[in-house]
Scaffold this motif. Structure first.
Motif, PDB file in Angstrom:
ATOM      1  N   SER A  74      59.191  39.560 -54.167  1.00  0.00           N
ATOM      2  CA  SER A  74      60.357  39.797 -53.320  1.00  0.00           C
ATOM      3  C   SER A  74      61.598  39.772 -54.188  1.00  0.00           C
ATOM      4  O   SER A  74      61.674  39.025 -55.169  1.00  0.00           O
ATOM      5  N   MET A  75      62.580  40.593 -53.804  1.00  0.00           N
ATOM      6  CA  MET A  75      63.894  40.588 -54.450  1.00  0.00           C
ATOM      7  C   MET A  75      64.943  40.550 -53.351  1.00  0.00           C
ATOM      8  O   MET A  75      64.914  41.361 -52.420  1.00  0.00           O
ATOM      9  N   LEU A  76      65.843  39.601 -53.465  1.00  0.00           N
ATOM     10  CA  LEU A  76      66.873  39.405 -52.453  1.00  0.00           C
ATOM     11  C   LEU A  76      68.247  39.596 -53.088  1.00  0.00           C
ATOM     12  O   LEU A  76      68.586  38.933 -54.081  1.00  0.00           O
ATOM     13  N   PHE A  77      69.025  40.499 -52.531  1.00  0.00           N
ATOM     14  CA  PHE A  77      70.386  40.746 -52.986  1.00  0.00           C
ATOM     15  C   PHE A  77      71.312  40.527 -51.792  1.00  0.00           C
ATOM     16  O   PHE A  77      71.227  41.258 -50.806  1.00  0.00           O
ATOM     17  N   ASP A  78      72.175  39.509 -51.882  1.00  0.00           N
ATOM     18  CA  ASP A  78      73.048  39.205 -50.748  1.00  0.00           C
ATOM     19  C   ASP A  78      74.469  39.714 -50.967  1.00  0.00           C
ATOM     20  O   ASP A  78      75.396  39.328 -50.250  1.00  0.00           O
ATOM     21  N   GLU A  79      74.648  40.608 -51.949  1.00  0.00           N
ATOM     22  CA  GLU A  79      75.930  41.232 -52.210  1.00  0.00           C
ATOM     23  C   GLU A  79      75.686  42.563 -52.917  1.00  0.00           C
ATOM     24  O   GLU A  79      74.569  42.856 -53.333  1.00  0.00           O
ATOM     25  N   ASP A  80      76.728  43.376 -53.013  1.00  0.00           N
ATOM     26  CA  ASP A  80      76.594  44.622 -53.769  1.00  0.00           C
ATOM     27  C   ASP A  80      76.154  44.303 -55.194  1.00  0.00           C
ATOM     28  O   ASP A  80      76.582  43.291 -55.779  1.00  0.00           O
ATOM     29  N   PHE A  81      75.334  45.176 -55.756  1.00  0.00           N
ATOM     30  CA  PHE A  81      74.809  44.887 -57.091  1.00  0.00           C
ATOM     31  C   PHE A  81      74.524  46.180 -57.848  1.00  0.00           C
ATOM     32  O   PHE A  81      74.420  47.263 -57.260  1.00  0.00           O
ATOM     33  N   ARG A  82      74.333  46.027 -59.170  1.00  0.00           N
ATOM     34  CA  ARG A  82      73.832  47.092 -60.038  1.00  0.00           C
ATOM     35  C   ARG A  82      72.800  46.477 -60.960  1.00  0.00           C
ATOM     36  O   ARG A  82      73.002  45.379 -61.484  1.00  0.00           O
ATOM     37  N   THR A  83      71.691  47.176 -61.177  1.00  0.00           N
ATOM     38  CA  THR A  83      70.659  46.665 -62.066  1.00  0.00           C
ATOM     39  C   THR A  83      69.976  47.828 -62.779  1.00  0.00           C
ATOM     40  O   THR A  83      69.867  48.928 -62.230  1.00  0.00           O
ATOM     41  N   LEU A  84      69.564  47.589 -64.005  1.00  0.00           N
ATOM     42  CA  LEU A  84      68.782  48.567 -64.770  1.00  0.00           C
ATOM     43  C   LEU A  84      67.320  48.194 -64.640  1.00  0.00           C
ATOM     44  O   LEU A  84      66.950  47.025 -64.790  1.00  0.00           O
ATOM     45  N   VAL A  85      66.469  49.179 -64.345  1.00  0.00           N
ATOM     46  CA  VAL A  85      65.043  48.935 -64.171  1.00  0.00           C
ATOM     47  C   VAL A  85      64.243  49.794 -65.150  1.00  0.00           C
ATOM     48  O   VAL A  85      64.431  51.009 -65.202  1.00  0.00           O
ATOM     49  N   LEU A  86      63.377  49.145 -65.920  1.00  0.00           N
ATOM     50  CA  LEU A  86      62.381  49.852 -66.723  1.00  0.00           C
ATOM     51  C   LEU A  86      61.046  49.657 -66.025  1.00  0.00           C
ATOM     52  O   LEU A  86      60.649  48.520 -65.744  1.00  0.00           O
ATOM     53  N   MET A  87      60.347  50.739 -65.751  1.00  0.00           N
ATOM     54  CA  MET A  87      59.021  50.649 -65.125  1.00  0.00           C
ATOM     55  C   MET A  87      58.026  51.423 -65.977  1.00  0.00           C
ATOM     56  O   MET A  87      58.287  52.575 -66.346  1.00  0.00           O
ATOM     57  N   PHE A  88      56.886  50.786 -66.285  1.00  0.00           N
ATOM     58  CA  PHE A  88      55.950  51.388 -67.228  1.00  0.00           C
ATOM     59  C   PHE A  88      54.554  50.824 -67.019  1.00  0.00           C
ATOM     60  O   PHE A  88      54.384  49.718 -66.494  1.00  0.00           O
ATOM     61  N   PRO A  89      53.510  51.580 -67.426  1.00  0.00           N
ATOM     62  CA  PRO A  89      52.133  51.064 -67.337  1.00  0.00           C
ATOM     63  C   PRO A  89      51.981  49.779 -68.134  1.00  0.00           C
ATOM     64  O   PRO A  89      52.560  49.630 -69.215  1.00  0.00           O
ATOM     65  N   GLN A  90      51.190  48.856 -67.621  1.00  0.00           N
ATOM     66  CA  GLN A  90      51.108  47.540 -68.246  1.00  0.00           C
ATOM     67  C   GLN A  90      50.604  47.578 -69.677  1.00  0.00           C
ATOM     68  O   GLN A  90      50.990  46.749 -70.502  1.00  0.00           O
ATOM     69  N   HIS A  91      49.747  48.543 -69.990  1.00  0.00           N
ATOM     70  CA  HIS A  91      49.173  48.551 -71.338  1.00  0.00           C
ATOM     71  C   HIS A  91      50.220  48.808 -72.409  1.00  0.00           C
ATOM     72  O   HIS A  91      50.005  48.502 -73.585  1.00  0.00           O
TER      73      HIS A  91
END
Length: 309
Positions: A109-126
């Motif tokens: 779970s991810m909870l954001f209780d205000e405006d936000f900006r985030t960088l996300v890297l998503m990749f295969p686990q290997h």
């Protein structure tokens, strides 16, 4: 291709984040107007995306996990605003400059209780080249100012976020892969610092042997026997030492070699290098043997893997 997708309704947002990442349940926080933007691109096997949105909650439920998906890790670097990440009985506050890793194959779970900006890297686990079981102990753990390597990684990822609109082609793909490698080094350091072997002496022995193996992968003769001899111990003692790590020395040598081969095969700057030469470069000079090992590890031949990138 770099894309910017902006929505101003929560129903549209729910569809957008599930298509941009993995299927997710999203819930609004409060009744205030909502807007959100996902901007980024897919660079080889690494998705690099910046998310900016109003307050809301994201959940990856047991049901969504059970539906099946490619095992992936996601690394978040908080750029603005605050959030909370929960996974595996742990939680961490995401402050600007803090990063954390989480596993799409387990609920979170991810909870954001205000405006936000985030960088996300998503990749295969290997791609991390680290045992998933070890990484599982680090999900929902914050990395940033308190971690020496984290302090070095954070500015690089911030620059990566700023460069997103310009990232493309072979250089962009290589830069994204480098970002994952650097993050992997940070996590490997943390895994070693948290070593669970019975005492510090054995942990240092294992780390020294792992470093020796990494330094000698190019030698086709590298094997448990030569590793034991180089460290003045019997083969039996070597196997006993590594019995506490959950994998054998032969498995470690094979895994490390294949990881290096995979990295070179997906590097667009090395498309001119024959597949057989890449295997030989990392101690696997027999092309047929290399192909069998690679297929067993990754589900396809080295040539097919390169063509799929």
């Amino acid at each position: 291709m770099y894309q910017v997708q902006h929505v101003d309704s929560f129903s549209s947002w729910k569809a957008l984040v599930s298509s941009a990442f993995v299927p997710l349940c999203s819930e609004p926080v409060g009744a205030q107007p909502f807007e959100g933007t996902v901007s980024g691109t897919q660079l080889g096997q690494v998705g690099v995306m910046e998310v900016a949105a109003s307050a809301h909650v994201i959940r990856r439920t047991e049901e969504l996990v059970a539906a099946g998906d490619v095992p992936r890790f996601k690394i978040n670097l908080q750029l603005a605003g605050h959030g909370l990440l929960l996974q595996g009985g742990r939680e961490t506050v995401l402050r600007p400059g803090e990063m954390a890793i989480y596993d799409t194959q387990r609920p979170y779970s991810m909870l954001f209780d205000e405006d936000f900006r985030t960088l996300v890297l998503m990749f295969p686990q290997h791609l991390l080249g680290l045992p998933a079981g070890d990484v599982a102990e680090l999900t929902a753990v914050g990395f940033g100012s308190h971690n020496q390597l984290g302090r070095a990684v954070t500015p690089f990822l911030v620059q990566l976020a700023q460069m997103l609109p310009q990232l493309a082609g072979p250089v962009g793909r290589r830069l994204a892969a480098n970002a994952v490698d650097i993050a992997g080094s940070m996590l490997a350091s943390e895994i070693h610092d948290r070593g669970t072997l019975g005492d510090g002496t054995r942990l240092r022995q294992v780390q020294a042997i792992q470093a020796y193996i990494d330094d000698h992968l190019v030698d086709p003769e590298l094997a448990p026997g030569s590793v034991a001899a180089a460290h003045f111990m019997s083969l039996r003692s070597l196997h006993k030492l590594f019995g506490e790590t959950g994998h054998t020395v032969a498995e470690l040598i094979r895994t490390r070699r294949l990881e290096r081969c995979r990295r070179d095969l997906e590097d667009p700057m090395q498309l001119h290098v024959p597949v057989g030469a890449i295997g030989a470069r990392w101690g696997l000079p027999d092309g047929a043997h290399f192909s069998r090992l690679f297929r067993a590890a990754y589900g396809c031949s080295p040539t097919a893997f390169r063509l799929s990138i």
